[in-house]
Design a protein around this motif. Structure first.
Motif, PDB file in Angstrom:
ATOM      1  N   LEU A  47       0.852  -1.180   0.000  1.00  0.00           N
ATOM      2  CA  LEU A  47       0.000   0.000   0.000  1.00  0.00           C
ATOM      3  C   LEU A  47       0.890   1.233   0.000  1.00  0.00           C
ATOM      4  O   LEU A  47       1.737   1.404   0.884  1.00  0.00           O
ATOM      5  N   ALA A  48       0.726   2.082  -1.001  1.00  0.00           N
ATOM      6  CA  ALA A  48       1.607   3.249  -1.142  1.00  0.00           C
ATOM      7  C   ALA A  48       1.227   4.370  -0.187  1.00  0.00           C
ATOM      8  O   ALA A  48       2.094   5.096   0.320  1.00  0.00           O
ATOM      9  N   GLU A  49      -0.077   4.534   0.072  1.00  0.00           N
ATOM     10  CA  GLU A  49      -0.551   5.599   0.959  1.00  0.00           C
ATOM     11  C   GLU A  49      -1.612   5.031   1.885  1.00  0.00           C
ATOM     12  O   GLU A  49      -2.330   4.101   1.528  1.00  0.00           O
ATOM     13  N   GLY A  50      -1.717   5.636   3.074  1.00  0.00           N
ATOM     14  CA  GLY A  50      -2.730   5.166   4.012  1.00  0.00           C
ATOM     15  C   GLY A  50      -2.106   4.647   5.286  1.00  0.00           C
ATOM     16  O   GLY A  50      -0.973   5.010   5.637  1.00  0.00           O
ATOM     17  N   PRO A  51      -2.816   3.780   6.017  1.00  0.00           N
ATOM     18  CA  PRO A  51      -2.315   3.298   7.303  1.00  0.00           C
ATOM     19  C   PRO A  51      -1.062   2.452   7.170  1.00  0.00           C
ATOM     20  O   PRO A  51      -0.770   1.900   6.109  1.00  0.00           O
TER      21      PRO A  51
END
Length: 332
Positions: A108-112
């Motif tokens: 996941l590149a962005e987020g939690p």
């Protein structure tokens, strides 16, 4: 039909276990519930991570533990799950790959941040788990790696991942890929509270997509909303072709063709930590199925793995399961 490259590919929550020894005073200082599991948010996870700078970091998660157990038996095993593009995501990926388990799901590149379970162990052996699910639950149909699923003899689905609608869709999508390739689909119910939250969805999945089901006694009773174990077994026989139900020291009951098979648990001198017992039973059972062994032997392999893992701290094997299976004269 694609060639089989994997005996089993698992799909589940990708979590990094962070294990740190502490005194009881530490639990009191940080208001941590002793000997239980508490879901926490990211700020709380960051606070506890900073409080335990020397914690041992290992790839974890129920489904990943089962896949690690399969690899310990000598199976060709792969894993699909979601981590973030961060340091803990790198820990999870390296740990799995170093164990001979391909893990190539894009991060996941962005987020939690990557999910973590911060486990504080007090001198009395109690394990106090603080779990931040993070990126692991942001799993969608787009994350299902079709090539991997279609080349696995068995797809293994972790029930814990079922809490998000996108993950439910991913389960069905992965199952359809497996079925189209002529493969088997297995599911573990994971937890009785998980069953309570998703009973109807689980029943639909079991009746329409699942070939091999894993449950413990509490999960089975919850699934069919009954206190009568034998009645629940009869209902399960109507819903699935093959199932294994674990009953702790009572062993397990295997449902296949004919009457249910009762298999005794392996003797254990000292039970140290029951974490991962069900995960490793599933590993042994699936290994046996992947090798075409009789169901009685599949269950025995499951109990051998479960007995090993509850004899020490941690949810993964310390003694290679292949060695234990050879000692039991199951493998050459």
């Amino acid at each position: 039909m694609a060639d089989i490259e994997f005996d089993v590919v698992g799909l589940g929550n990708a979590i990094v276990d962070m294990i740190a020894p502490v005194e009881d005073s530490f639990l009191e200082e940080y208001e941590i519930r002793k000997n239980g599991m508490t879901l926490i948010d990211e700020p709380r996870a960051d606070t506890l991570t900073k409080a335990a700078p020397d914690a041992r970091q290992l790839s974890g998660g129920s489904g990943a533990n089962t896949i690690a157990g399969l690899a310990s038996f000598g199976a060709r095993a792969g894993y699909i799950g979601k981590v973030s593009k961060d340091a803990l995501g790198d820990v999870f990926r390296k740990d799995m790959n170093d164990s001979g388990i391909p893990f190539t799901t894009p991060p996941l590149a962005e987020g939690p941040a990557t999910a973590r379970s911060i486990i504080f162990v007090t001198p009395d052996g109690a394990r106090s788990m603080n779990t931040f699910l993070g990126a692991s639950v942001l799993f969608s149909p787009e994350d299902v790696q079709e090539d991997m699923v279609s080349k696995a003899a068995i797809l293994y689905l972790e029930g814990y991942l079922f809490d998000q609608e996108a993950a439910k869709a991913a389960f069905v999508h992965a199952s359809e890929i497996a079925k189209a390739a002529g493969r088997q689909v297995s599911l573990t119910l994971s937890d009785s509270f998980c069953v309570e939250r998703h009973r109807e969805s689980f029943l639909h999945l079991i009746r329409n997509h699942v070939d091999i089901l894993f449950a413990n006694e509490d999960e089975l009773l919850s699934l069919y909303e009954t206190d009568d174990f034998d009645a629940a077994v009869e209902k399960l026989r109507e819903d699935t072709a093959l199932a294994a139900v674990t009953r702790s020291e009572k062993g397990s009951v295997v449902i296949g063709d004919g009457e249910p098979i009762h298999v005794a648990a392996e003797p254990v001198k000292d039970v140290i930590d029951t974490t991962g017992a069900g995960d490793q039973y599933a590993a042994g059972f699936l290994f046996g199925v992947s090798k075409g062994l009789p169901l009685q032997i599949c269950a025995k392999l499951g109990h051998i793995a479960a007995a090993e893992v509850i004899s020490h701290y941690g949810p993964r094997p310390e003694t290679p399961y292949a060695e234990l299976a050879k000692k039991a004269a199951i493998l050459a």
